[in-house]
Design a protein around this motif. Sequence first.
Motif, PDB file in Angstrom:
ATOM      1  N   GLY A 246       0.810  -1.214   0.000  1.00  0.00           N
ATOM      2  CA  GLY A 246       0.000   0.000   0.000  1.00  0.00           C
ATOM      3  C   GLY A 246       0.845   1.266   0.000  1.00  0.00           C
ATOM      4  O   GLY A 246       2.075   1.213   0.008  1.00  0.00           O
ATOM      5  N   LYS A 247       0.145   2.393  -0.008  1.00  0.00           N
ATOM      6  CA  LYS A 247       0.830   3.680   0.007  1.00  0.00           C
ATOM      7  C   LYS A 247      -0.056   4.698   0.698  1.00  0.00           C
ATOM      8  O   LYS A 247      -1.193   4.399   1.088  1.00  0.00           O
ATOM      9  N   LEU A 248       0.443   5.932   0.872  1.00  0.00           N
ATOM     10  CA  LEU A 248      -0.345   6.982   1.496  1.00  0.00           C
ATOM     11  C   LEU A 248      -1.448   7.438   0.542  1.00  0.00           C
ATOM     12  O   LEU A 248      -1.262   7.519  -0.672  1.00  0.00           O
ATOM     13  N   ALA A 249      -2.604   7.718   1.135  1.00  0.00           N
ATOM     14  CA  ALA A 249      -3.739   8.181   0.326  1.00  0.00           C
ATOM     15  C   ALA A 249      -4.681   8.981   1.207  1.00  0.00           C
ATOM     16  O   ALA A 249      -4.712   8.804   2.433  1.00  0.00           O
ATOM     17  N   LYS A 250      -5.431   9.883   0.574  1.00  0.00           N
ATOM     18  CA  LYS A 250      -6.463  10.621   1.306  1.00  0.00           C
ATOM     19  C   LYS A 250      -7.642   9.690   1.541  1.00  0.00           C
ATOM     20  O   LYS A 250      -8.106   9.009   0.634  1.00  0.00           O
ATOM     21  N   GLN A 251      -8.138   9.701   2.784  1.00  0.00           N
ATOM     22  CA  GLN A 251      -9.221   8.794   3.154  1.00  0.00           C
ATOM     23  C   GLN A 251     -10.237   9.542   4.007  1.00  0.00           C
ATOM     24  O   GLN A 251      -9.978  10.650   4.488  1.00  0.00           O
ATOM     25  N   THR A 252     -11.390   8.920   4.198  1.00  0.00           N
ATOM     26  CA  THR A 252     -12.453   9.514   5.019  1.00  0.00           C
ATOM     27  C   THR A 252     -12.959   8.475   6.000  1.00  0.00           C
ATOM     28  O   THR A 252     -13.222   7.330   5.626  1.00  0.00           O
ATOM     29  N   TYR A 253     -13.049   8.879   7.267  1.00  0.00           N
ATOM     30  CA  TYR A 253     -13.607   7.994   8.284  1.00  0.00           C
ATOM     31  C   TYR A 253     -14.563   8.808   9.146  1.00  0.00           C
ATOM     32  O   TYR A 253     -14.169   9.804   9.767  1.00  0.00           O
ATOM     33  N   ARG A 254     -15.824   8.381   9.146  1.00  0.00           N
ATOM     34  CA  ARG A 254     -16.861   9.105   9.890  1.00  0.00           C
ATOM     35  C   ARG A 254     -16.850  10.601   9.554  1.00  0.00           C
ATOM     36  O   ARG A 254     -16.812  11.459  10.433  1.00  0.00           O
ATOM     37  N   LYS A 255     -16.825  10.862   8.261  1.00  0.00           N
ATOM     38  CA  LYS A 255     -16.889  12.222   7.702  1.00  0.00           C
ATOM     39  C   LYS A 255     -15.638  13.047   7.990  1.00  0.00           C
ATOM     40  O   LYS A 255     -15.612  14.249   7.722  1.00  0.00           O
ATOM     41  N   ARG A 256     -14.599  12.408   8.549  1.00  0.00           N
ATOM     42  CA  ARG A 256     -13.350  13.125   8.813  1.00  0.00           C
ATOM     43  C   ARG A 256     -12.315  12.720   7.776  1.00  0.00           C
ATOM     44  O   ARG A 256     -12.051  11.540   7.586  1.00  0.00           O
ATOM     45  N   SER A 257     -11.739  13.695   7.092  1.00  0.00           N
ATOM     46  CA  SER A 257     -10.723  13.419   6.074  1.00  0.00           C
ATOM     47  C   SER A 257      -9.332  13.373   6.711  1.00  0.00           C
ATOM     48  O   SER A 257      -9.037  14.142   7.634  1.00  0.00           O
ATOM     49  N   PHE A 258      -8.515  12.470   6.233  1.00  0.00           N
ATOM     50  CA  PHE A 258      -7.161  12.353   6.759  1.00  0.00           C
ATOM     51  C   PHE A 258      -6.287  11.673   5.700  1.00  0.00           C
ATOM     52  O   PHE A 258      -6.782  11.094   4.732  1.00  0.00           O
ATOM     53  N   VAL A 259      -4.970  11.763   5.903  1.00  0.00           N
ATOM     54  CA  VAL A 259      -4.029  11.050   5.045  1.00  0.00           C
ATOM     55  C   VAL A 259      -3.437   9.911   5.860  1.00  0.00           C
ATOM     56  O   VAL A 259      -2.971  10.113   6.988  1.00  0.00           O
ATOM     57  N   GLY A 260      -3.468   8.708   5.298  1.00  0.00           N
ATOM     58  CA  GLY A 260      -2.935   7.551   6.009  1.00  0.00           C
ATOM     59  C   GLY A 260      -2.592   6.427   5.060  1.00  0.00           C
ATOM     60  O   GLY A 260      -2.845   6.504   3.855  1.00  0.00           O
ATOM     61  N   PHE A 261      -1.987   5.405   5.603  1.00  0.00           N
ATOM     62  CA  PHE A 261      -1.589   4.259   4.791  1.00  0.00           C
ATOM     63  C   PHE A 261      -2.832   3.504   4.313  1.00  0.00           C
ATOM     64  O   PHE A 261      -3.719   3.192   5.097  1.00  0.00           O
ATOM     65  N   LYS A 262      -2.864   3.190   3.030  1.00  0.00           N
ATOM     66  CA  LYS A 262      -4.008   2.471   2.467  1.00  0.00           C
ATOM     67  C   LYS A 262      -3.499   1.294   1.646  1.00  0.00           C
ATOM     68  O   LYS A 262      -2.732   1.474   0.726  1.00  0.00           O
TER      69      LYS A 262
END
Length: 683
Positions: free
Chosen positions: A667-683
């Motif tokens: 995987g690599k870093l990517a923009k993600q959303t969890y419970r309407k919160r956006s963040f950058v993390g490993f995907k």
Amino acid sequence: MPKYLIITEKPSAKRNFEKALGGANGHISNYDYELANLRGHVMTLKEPADQVPADLKAKYKSWKLQDLPWDLHDLAWKRTYIRAWNPRSKKSESTKSLVDELKTQAKRADALVIATDTDPSGEGDLLAWEAIDAIKWQGPVFRANFADESQKSIVKALNHLVAIESKDKHGAYQKGLTRNKWDFASMQLTRAATTLTKKEGYALVSRQGRLKSAMLLKIYQQLEAIKNYKKIPFFEYRFKDDQGNIYARPVEAKQESVPFRYPTKEALEQAESYPDHVNVQEDSISEKTTKPPKLLDLSSLSAILAKEDYKAKEVLSTYQKLYEAQLVSYPRTEDKTITPEQFHDMAPLVDDIAQLVGTDTSLLTHRQPRSSHVKEEGAHGANRPGTKVPTSLDTLSKYGPSAKRIYGVLAKNFLAMFAPDYRYRQIKGSIAEYPTFKTTLNVPISMGWKAVYQDQDNESDDSQTIKQLGKQAKPQVHEGQNPKPTAPTWKWLKTFLEKNNIGTGATRTSTYGELSSGKNAYIIDKKGKIDLTTDGKAVAIMAQGTWLAHPKTTKRVFDIFDQVGKFEMTADQALDSIVKTVAHDIPVMEANAQLLVGQLGKPKQTKKVPAKTKDKVTGQWRGEEISFTAEFSGHKFTPTEVAQLLQGETISFDARSKRGSNYHVSGKLAKQTYRKRSFVGFK
């Protein structure tokens, strides 16, 4: 000349076909061929939530009781590739590549030949059609039906192909498909039982199923009967003659009240009295014979080996490897006999097999087919040695710890049919003055097949050491008690399953192996003696009174599947039985859940550990400064990996799931959303 693509079930089967045909490509009968292999099932039914429209996804993903039961008409019965961890490559691999390879091979073919296992459940036909549908094949399809993977069977099958008009008219496939859908729909009861169990505070997945539930419930009921057993002594008179024979009055099976049995010795002596010496008389003497025992199935074989602490799962795995090497016959057979052709194929090998397992060939004098063991019926035939005889038993060790014992027991059981009947003299006697007191002696005349094979799965009837009746006898007071329930063993459970026709020898063995192994095992197995873990007891309690666990359910649904295969019933009519089963069993499980605390005690309270704050790393990514979690699934990123991630590169590493299993991650870093919160993390 037409070209056919022959689809085998697994790589080992393909290798056997190559040996039989002389290569992976060639010519046979009136067609050219190319061989391909699957790896068992290459497709599986998607999760329930992926089988329904978007507005129903939440309902079919839910384990809540209010979202059960399902309407099976909502399901599209879609399939997807199987992804599993490959311990050899240490990667999580999908079956897509195998299906794509099959599709490429199929483009070179004019027709496909299903050459997967010909098993009575239709499993081989089901997994073949899953692959055929996945490659979107529209051309002709044939079926090759073979008894085993010997060269003779393979060549014969490929010379007598059966054309399949369509999968809708292919009975074996329809049978396997219906069973597959039935078991998929029964998942609802696992969800219901798990939800109800957790509601009572027990954190476990309560796996319910036709065979699992019946097995666990039977064990639990027996353990409860033992726990609640109360000894009730009784006293009765018996006679013992001067040779040591005991004379007793007969008692009918399950007779509740026996008039000559008394609660105390004093009551007995007040009610009955006999002289100090009485005379013995011979009532009859006759010669009797016993035929060799029936051929073994896998559950009978594993029950024998369980006494030596060979686990069912290991026996099944080792037997499969021996089968693939053609050293033993097909494992998943339901046959109890072999065909005349199979008998004649094996007859020339009898002496070689006997010498291998240390059996005197002079004992094997019965070389003609026995009607009790050889019949014009069946397909694969009962379990027996294969057409390839090993050079020595020691060479078998590479196939698994139990390999030598599997072959030895299987071979001697098979050789027993070539030995004469066991002959014995049966002497019946009684007390002359009181002829209701009787005894029976069985005195061996000729050991016959028992000199070849002592059936370790049954009680021997030749243990009589007394050879004759005495002349006189004396009365004695015998103290007995009401029979205590038998301690559960794998042999005992196997006998129950056989009696109720629940599962085949192979499915019984594989299910027992599954339930008795792993950290979440339900069954504790110690040299064949069995107990239940707390989780196993919880699952059994939830199964009480359900149709799913009833001994007659599996027989009934298998009859239904047979009817589908014979086109005497539609699949929808067959699936109505699981609809009714779910509707009946959920309310029963709700009531059963109320019994858990009383039967098992209060569940252990697990201490809540405060969640650890995960370390973060900061750096520039795509022109902006970000912070992201410094680990993933137990793996902490190294400085090199952090640098690679910030540069937008993909990294790979081994990780460990919450359940403790290893898997490979990329995987690599990517923009993600969890419970309407956006963040950058490993995907």
